[in-house]
Each structure stands twice: as C-alpha cells, then as structure tokens.
Design a protein around this motif. Structure first.
Motif, short mmCIF file in Angstrom:
data_model
loop_
_atom_site.label_atom_id
_atom_site.label_comp_id
_atom_site.label_asym_id
_atom_site.label_seq_id
_atom_site.Cartn_x
_atom_site.Cartn_y
_atom_site.Cartn_z
N TYR A 83 0.83 -1.21 0.00
CA TYR A 83 0.00 0.00 0.00
C TYR A 83 0.87 1.26 0.00
N ASP A 84 1.97 1.22 0.73
CA ASP A 84 2.88 2.36 0.83
C ASP A 84 3.45 2.76 -0.53
N LYS A 85 3.51 1.81 -1.47
CA LYS A 85 4.07 2.09 -2.80
C LYS A 85 3.04 2.65 -3.77
N LEU A 86 1.78 2.73 -3.34
CA LEU A 86 0.73 3.30 -4.20
C LEU A 86 0.88 4.82 -4.28
N SER A 87 0.12 5.42 -5.17
CA SER A 87 0.28 6.86 -5.41
C SER A 87 -0.02 7.69 -4.16
N PRO A 88 0.71 8.81 -4.01
CA PRO A 88 0.47 9.70 -2.87
C PRO A 88 -0.96 10.23 -2.85
N VAL A 89 -1.56 10.43 -4.01
CA VAL A 89 -2.94 10.92 -4.10
C VAL A 89 -3.88 9.89 -3.47
N LEU A 90 -3.69 8.62 -3.80
CA LEU A 90 -4.52 7.55 -3.23
C LEU A 90 -4.35 7.51 -1.72
N LYS A 91 -3.12 7.53 -1.25
CA LYS A 91 -2.86 7.43 0.19
C LYS A 91 -3.42 8.63 0.96
N LYS A 92 -3.50 9.77 0.33
CA LYS A 92 -4.08 10.94 0.98
C LYS A 92 -5.60 10.81 1.04
#
Length: 134
Positions: A83-92
C-alpha cells in the motif's frame, strides 16, 4: 418532511480473511450510516489489485480502509508495505485503520507507528469507533 440520512462516507473497504468479521463490520458500517458502499475482501492481494487498478479514479476509491493484521498468504503488515508504494494521491484520499483481535503490544505499536495508518482498533468495529472517524 424527514430527510434521509446521508452516509458519512461514499465507499469503505474492509480486508479480513474471516467472513464472520467481514459481515459484522459491514453491517455495523451500513446500519450506522458510516458508508454507502462497502467493498469486502477476504484476500489482501485482491484488495491491493483493486486499489492499483483504481488509483487514478478517485470516484472508485474507498475513503476509509479497514485491514486485519493476521491473514494467510499476505498479512495486514505486508499489505501496508505494498500500500505504501501506491500513489500519494490515493494514500491521501484513503485513510487506513488496522482492525485486529490481537493483544500483542508490538503489533499495536507497529500499527500505530505506520505512517499510512490512522489508528489501531480492537475488533469488533463499534458504533463509537465509527463515530470518532472523520
């Protein structure tokens, strides 16, 4: 005129290999108007694939994600590493919470120290816990 209650979130994702826990959590979410749409996954790998496939389509992403720690093949911690490697937009956009029946202080500490995890909560999900999430 009585207005229909609007759910707090459009989409919520639950990742747990235990179908009874999935059922209880999904009922708690829908009955308390926490989420309109609930995505249920018994496989963290399938949940990651869904997130990867939709990371550029915000409308399809869950705003809240509940993940169990102890699952076969891929643990909740391994899920969080991918999950940490997914896009910053998704994680936000997607707020992740660890939900577990563990009483191991190391697991709880590891969950709370993960930068992608908002907080750790002991199963089952309760109305009071959902009410605290904004």
């Amino acid at each position: 005129m009585i207005e229909a209650l609007v759910p707090k979130f459009e989409t919520v994702m639950i990742i747990d290999d235990n179908i009874i826990d999935l059922y209880i959590a999904s009922r708690m979410i829908t009955q308390n108007n926490f989420g309109k749409k609930v995505l249920l996954y018994t496989s963290p790998e399938e949940a990651i694939k869904y997130l990867q496939d939709n990371q550029d389509n915000i409308a399809e992403l869950p705003q809240v994600l509940f993940v169990d720690i102890y699952m076969p093949l891929m643990s909740g911690f391994e899920f969080l590493e991918v999950y940490d490697k997914l896009s910053p937009v998704l994680k936000k956009y997607c707020k992740a919470y660890v939900i577990s029946s563990t009483i191991d202080n190391q697991d709880i500490s590891r969950s709370n120290s993960n930068s992608n995890v908002v907080s750790f909560h002991v199963k089952p999900i309760t109305k009071e816990f959902l009410d605290r999430i904004s």
